[in-house]
Design a protein around this motif. Structure first.
Motif, PDB file in Angstrom:
ATOM      1  N   SER A 118       0.802  -1.231   0.000  1.00  0.00           N
ATOM      2  CA  SER A 118       0.000   0.000   0.000  1.00  0.00           C
ATOM      3  C   SER A 118       0.834   1.281   0.000  1.00  0.00           C
ATOM      4  CB  SER A 118      -0.993  -0.006   1.158  1.00  0.00           C
ATOM      5  OG  SER A 118      -0.310  -0.179   2.371  1.00  0.00           O
ATOM      6  N   ALA A 119       2.101   1.195   0.422  1.00  0.00           N
ATOM      7  CA  ALA A 119       2.931   2.406   0.431  1.00  0.00           C
ATOM      8  C   ALA A 119       3.705   2.602  -0.878  1.00  0.00           C
ATOM      9  CB  ALA A 119       3.912   2.357   1.612  1.00  0.00           C
ATOM     10  N   LEU A 120       3.517   1.672  -1.826  1.00  0.00           N
ATOM     11  CA  LEU A 120       4.308   1.712  -3.058  1.00  0.00           C
ATOM     12  C   LEU A 120       3.555   2.379  -4.202  1.00  0.00           C
ATOM     13  CD1 LEU A 120       5.595  -1.976  -3.014  1.00  0.00           C
ATOM     14  CD2 LEU A 120       6.817   0.051  -2.201  1.00  0.00           C
ATOM     15  N   ASP A 121       4.315   2.894  -5.183  1.00  0.00           N
ATOM     16  CA  ASP A 121       3.673   3.420  -6.384  1.00  0.00           C
ATOM     17  C   ASP A 121       3.084   2.252  -7.185  1.00  0.00           C
ATOM     18  OD1 ASP A 121       5.646   2.694  -8.819  1.00  0.00           O
ATOM     19  OD2 ASP A 121       6.828   3.190  -7.039  1.00  0.00           O
ATOM     20  N   TYR A 122       2.177   2.569  -8.092  1.00  0.00           N
ATOM     21  CA  TYR A 122       1.377   1.551  -8.786  1.00  0.00           C
ATOM     22  C   TYR A 122       2.230   0.524  -9.532  1.00  0.00           C
ATOM     23  CZ  TYR A 122      -2.703  -0.428 -11.099  1.00  0.00           C
ATOM     24  OH  TYR A 122      -3.690  -1.285 -11.517  1.00  0.00           O
ATOM     25  N   GLN A 123       3.269   1.021 -10.215  1.00  0.00           N
ATOM     26  CA  GLN A 123       4.111   0.119 -11.004  1.00  0.00           C
ATOM     27  C   GLN A 123       4.857  -0.879 -10.116  1.00  0.00           C
ATOM     28  OE1 GLN A 123       6.792   2.236 -13.559  1.00  0.00           O
ATOM     29  NE2 GLN A 123       7.126   0.481 -14.902  1.00  0.00           N
ATOM     30  N   SER A 124       5.437  -0.381  -9.019  1.00  0.00           N
ATOM     31  CA  SER A 124       6.157  -1.253  -8.068  1.00  0.00           C
ATOM     32  C   SER A 124       5.207  -2.264  -7.466  1.00  0.00           C
ATOM     33  CB  SER A 124       6.781  -0.433  -6.938  1.00  0.00           C
ATOM     34  OG  SER A 124       7.639   0.542  -7.451  1.00  0.00           O
ATOM     35  N   LYS A 125       3.996  -1.785  -7.143  1.00  0.00           N
ATOM     36  CA  LYS A 125       2.970  -2.619  -6.541  1.00  0.00           C
ATOM     37  C   LYS A 125       2.621  -3.799  -7.465  1.00  0.00           C
ATOM     38  CE  LYS A 125      -1.950  -1.794  -5.874  1.00  0.00           C
ATOM     39  NZ  LYS A 125      -2.364  -2.414  -4.613  1.00  0.00           N
TER      40      LYS A 125
END
Length: 182
Positions: A91-98
């Motif tokens: 949940s703390a990551l940007d969309y691509q990393s997620k």
């Protein structure tokens, strides 16, 4: 057995900033007093597995958020837990990393034949990563409804699940059910 029952992967990576990545990965093994000879091997194998073969001697501050969560996954797997509890780990990551990490985690769980419980507020993530989705009602938290995700989707990576024609329907169904609770 030498297995710890539950391995945790949390929203924050909780890596010790003063320890190297290798030391962070093997912290659970040290606590469980496993033989030191195997620590380095385990750490290196797991870092390789999560796509970070070169960072053992680095410190957490030198890594991005997505990389640190990969280290947290390696650390969770190092103690060979029976069940992994993933508490909003992306949940703390940007969309691509997620999206990349979802794929990595699912692939890793399949490789190691692990059971995981994922806590998330993201319906899409729940569908993409799970065999079944359990919807809880709030206060007190009770099981409201269980949705089985079709086998055809389970065989895909989370990224590909999101592209699948069946995905939107399941999303709508769970969304409507969630709305009815509100």
């Amino acid at each position: 057995s030498n297995q710890s029952s539950i391995g945790y992967m949390l929203q924050q990576d909780y890596l010790f900033p003063w320890k190297t990545i290798e030391e962070n990965v093997t912290i659970g093994l040290k606590i469980m007093e496993k033989s030191h000879k195997t620590h380095k091997v385990t750490a290196n194998a797991l870092l390789q597995e999560v796509g970070l073969p070169q960072v053992g001697n680095n410190y957490p501050r030198e890594l991005s958020g997505g990389m640190r969560q990969r280290v947290a996954l390696a650390r969770t797997l190092a103690v060979n837990p029976k069940i992994l509890l993933l508490d909003e780990p992306f949940s703390a990551l940007d969309y691509q990393s997620k999206l990349k990490l979802e794929d990595l985690v699912v692939e890793t769980l399949k490789t190691y034949k692990k059971t995981a419980i994922l806590v998330t507020h993201d319906i899409g993530e729940a569908i993409a990563m799970s065999e079944r989705v359990v919807l809880f009602s709030a206060n007190p938290g009770t099981v409201h409804k269980v949705f089985e995700i079709p086998k055809a989707l389970n065989e895909l990576s989370p990224f590909d699940v999101r592209q699948h024609p069946a995905y939107a329907d399941i999303f709508q169904t769970i969304w409507k059910e969630l709305e009815s609770l509100g």
